[in-house]
Design a protein around this motif. Structure first.
Motif, PDB file in Angstrom:
ATOM      1  N   ALA A   1     -42.594 -15.115   3.651  1.00 22.02           N
ATOM      2  CA  ALA A   1     -41.509 -14.200   3.599  1.00 22.02           C
ATOM      3  C   ALA A   1     -40.254 -14.785   2.498  1.00 22.02           C
ATOM      4  O   ALA A   1     -39.736 -13.952   1.829  1.00 22.02           O
ATOM      5  CB  ALA A   1     -40.729 -13.849   4.785  1.00 22.02           C
ATOM      6  N   GLY A   2     -40.060 -16.203   2.420  1.00 25.91           N
ATOM      7  CA  GLY A   2     -39.275 -16.581   1.569  1.00 25.91           C
ATOM      8  C   GLY A   2     -39.790 -16.412   0.167  1.00 25.91           C
ATOM      9  O   GLY A   2     -39.215 -16.123  -0.877  1.00 25.91           O
ATOM     10  N   LEU A   3     -41.106 -16.479   0.004  1.00 27.66           N
ATOM     11  CA  LEU A   3     -41.650 -16.172  -1.430  1.00 27.66           C
ATOM     12  C   LEU A   3     -41.433 -15.073  -1.880  1.00 27.66           C
ATOM     13  O   LEU A   3     -40.941 -14.716  -3.028  1.00 27.66           O
ATOM     14  CB  LEU A   3     -43.177 -16.631  -1.511  1.00 27.66           C
ATOM     15  CG  LEU A   3     -43.447 -18.299  -1.354  1.00 27.66           C
ATOM     16  CD1 LEU A   3     -44.966 -18.213  -1.032  1.00 27.66           C
ATOM     17  CD2 LEU A   3     -42.797 -18.935  -2.382  1.00 27.66           C
ATOM     18  N   VAL A   4     -41.624 -14.184  -0.855  1.00 30.53           N
ATOM     19  CA  VAL A   4     -41.440 -12.657  -1.221  1.00 30.53           C
ATOM     20  C   VAL A   4     -39.924 -12.353  -1.632  1.00 30.53           C
ATOM     21  O   VAL A   4     -39.497 -11.645  -2.373  1.00 30.53           O
ATOM     22  CB  VAL A   4     -41.799 -11.541  -0.020  1.00 30.53           C
ATOM     23  CG1 VAL A   4     -41.221 -10.284  -0.172  1.00 30.53           C
ATOM     24  CG2 VAL A   4     -43.434 -11.944  -0.004  1.00 30.53           C
TER      25      VAL A   4
ATOM     26  N   GLY B   1     -36.163  -8.230   8.340  1.00 29.79           N
ATOM     27  CA  GLY B   1     -36.583  -7.108   7.957  1.00 29.79           C
ATOM     28  C   GLY B   1     -35.800  -6.438   6.945  1.00 29.79           C
ATOM     29  O   GLY B   1     -36.095  -5.548   6.141  1.00 29.79           O
ATOM     30  N   PHE B   2     -34.466  -6.720   7.175  1.00 31.17           N
ATOM     31  CA  PHE B   2     -33.587  -6.039   6.340  1.00 31.17           C
ATOM     32  C   PHE B   2     -33.661  -6.617   4.961  1.00 31.17           C
ATOM     33  O   PHE B   2     -32.963  -6.032   4.182  1.00 31.17           O
ATOM     34  CB  PHE B   2     -32.268  -6.251   6.869  1.00 31.17           C
ATOM     35  CG  PHE B   2     -31.876  -5.226   7.938  1.00 31.17           C
ATOM     36  CD1 PHE B   2     -31.720  -3.909   8.029  1.00 31.17           C
ATOM     37  CD2 PHE B   2     -31.601  -5.916   9.447  1.00 31.17           C
ATOM     38  CE1 PHE B   2     -31.760  -3.274   9.288  1.00 31.17           C
ATOM     39  CE2 PHE B   2     -31.485  -5.024  10.498  1.00 31.17           C
ATOM     40  CZ  PHE B   2     -31.471  -3.836  10.417  1.00 31.17           C
ATOM     41  N   VAL B   3     -34.019  -7.874   4.827  1.00 34.06           N
ATOM     42  CA  VAL B   3     -34.356  -8.321   3.419  1.00 34.06           C
ATOM     43  C   VAL B   3     -35.561  -8.382   2.863  1.00 34.06           C
ATOM     44  O   VAL B   3     -35.912  -7.778   1.831  1.00 34.06           O
ATOM     45  CB  VAL B   3     -33.808  -9.833   3.627  1.00 34.06           C
ATOM     46  CG1 VAL B   3     -34.072 -10.489   2.282  1.00 34.06           C
ATOM     47  CG2 VAL B   3     -32.596 -10.204   4.044  1.00 34.06           C
ATOM     48  N   VAL B   4     -36.485  -8.505   3.789  1.00 34.03           N
ATOM     49  CA  VAL B   4     -37.976  -8.356   3.369  1.00 34.03           C
ATOM     50  C   VAL B   4     -38.502  -7.145   4.592  1.00 34.03           C
ATOM     51  O   VAL B   4     -38.697  -7.611   5.566  1.00 34.03           O
ATOM     52  CB  VAL B   4     -38.663  -9.599   3.530  1.00 34.03           C
ATOM     53  CG1 VAL B   4     -40.396  -9.312   3.184  1.00 34.03           C
ATOM     54  CG2 VAL B   4     -38.154 -10.735   2.706  1.00 34.03           C
ATOM     55  N   PRO B   5     -38.742  -6.007   4.001  1.00 34.01           N
ATOM     56  CA  PRO B   5     -39.126  -5.025   4.975  1.00 34.01           C
ATOM     57  C   PRO B   5     -40.310  -5.276   5.867  1.00 34.01           C
ATOM     58  O   PRO B   5     -40.371  -4.911   6.952  1.00 34.01           O
ATOM     59  CB  PRO B   5     -39.342  -3.648   4.151  1.00 34.01           C
ATOM     60  CG  PRO B   5     -38.351  -4.030   2.954  1.00 34.01           C
ATOM     61  CD  PRO B   5     -38.534  -5.521   2.863  1.00 34.01           C
ATOM     62  N   THR B   6     -41.292  -6.017   5.362  1.00 29.29           N
ATOM     63  CA  THR B   6     -42.501  -6.316   6.043  1.00 29.29           C
ATOM     64  C   THR B   6     -42.173  -7.227   7.516  1.00 29.29           C
ATOM     65  O   THR B   6     -42.811  -7.100   8.214  1.00 29.29           O
ATOM     66  CB  THR B   6     -43.601  -7.031   5.151  1.00 29.29           C
ATOM     67  OG1 THR B   6     -43.664  -6.328   3.978  1.00 29.29           O
ATOM     68  CG2 THR B   6     -44.915  -7.349   5.722  1.00 29.29           C
ATOM     69  N   MET B   7     -41.013  -8.062   7.245  1.00 24.87           N
ATOM     70  CA  MET B   7     -40.645  -8.702   8.452  1.00 24.87           C
ATOM     71  C   MET B   7     -40.145  -7.994   9.657  1.00 24.87           C
ATOM     72  O   MET B   7     -40.314  -8.330  10.847  1.00 24.87           O
ATOM     73  CB  MET B   7     -39.477  -9.670   8.022  1.00 24.87           C
ATOM     74  CG  MET B   7     -39.985 -10.935   7.149  1.00 24.87           C
ATOM     75  SD  MET B   7     -41.387 -11.798   7.774  1.00 24.87           S
ATOM     76  CE  MET B   7     -40.554 -12.540   9.005  1.00 24.87           C
ATOM     77  N   PHE B   8     -40.055  -6.596   9.487  1.00 28.48           N
ATOM     78  CA  PHE B   8     -39.749  -5.943  10.602  1.00 28.48           C
ATOM     79  C   PHE B   8     -41.146  -5.724  11.464  1.00 28.48           C
ATOM     80  O   PHE B   8     -41.315  -5.968  12.799  1.00 28.48           O
ATOM     81  CB  PHE B   8     -39.673  -4.370  10.414  1.00 28.48           C
ATOM     82  CG  PHE B   8     -38.002  -4.252  10.028  1.00 28.48           C
ATOM     83  CD1 PHE B   8     -37.100  -4.595  10.807  1.00 28.48           C
ATOM     84  CD2 PHE B   8     -37.569  -3.496   8.624  1.00 28.48           C
ATOM     85  CE1 PHE B   8     -35.674  -4.304  10.568  1.00 28.48           C
ATOM     86  CE2 PHE B   8     -36.416  -3.513   8.441  1.00 28.48           C
ATOM     87  CZ  PHE B   8     -35.180  -3.803   9.259  1.00 28.48           C
TER      88      PHE B   8
END
Length: 118
Positions: free
Chosen positions: A19-22, A72-79
């Motif tokens: 997620a950090g890479l994204v 998920g607010f930063v990287v939507p896939t994290m939701f």
């Protein structure tokens, strides 16, 4: 319980790194901010592997799950990934406790049925 929870946390460690890479591709975020936040979260995953059986360890794990969903607010896939890992965390805690109880019963039965060596 420790093994199941630690396995979940190790999986989260890698997901946070990816997620950090994204998140690095977001022009509004600095690389330092992304890796500071991700590094702290990744460190917490590793730390919690050892603290799971201590008082408050499970609660800290739940706090990490909430933080992953909020990511998920930063990287939507994290939701999705955060919710998936929250379910895995619940299953690890729930079934890990059942396994620990079964092991304790088995050990008590083995000890009770073992002939005395004296």
């Amino acid at each position: 319980m420790r093994t199941l929870c630690a396995s979940t946390l190790i999986g989260e460690f890698f997901v946070i790194g990816f997620a950090g890479l994204v998140a690095m591709k977001d022009p509004d975020l600095s690389m330092a901010t992304v890796w500071t936040v991700c590094g702290i979260a990744m460190f917490l995953c590793l730390l919690l592997c050892g603290l799971v059986t201590r008082p408050g360890g499970i609660a800290l794990g739940w706090a990490l799950q909430v933080a992953l969903i909020a990511a998920g607010f930063v990287v939507p896939t994290m939701f999705f990934m955060g919710a998936l890992f929250a379910v895995l965390w619940w299953a690890s805690v729930h079934f890990g406790r059942k396994i620990d109880e079964a092991k304790a019963r088995w050990a008590a039965q083995s000890e009770a049925s073992a002939p005395d060596a004296a």
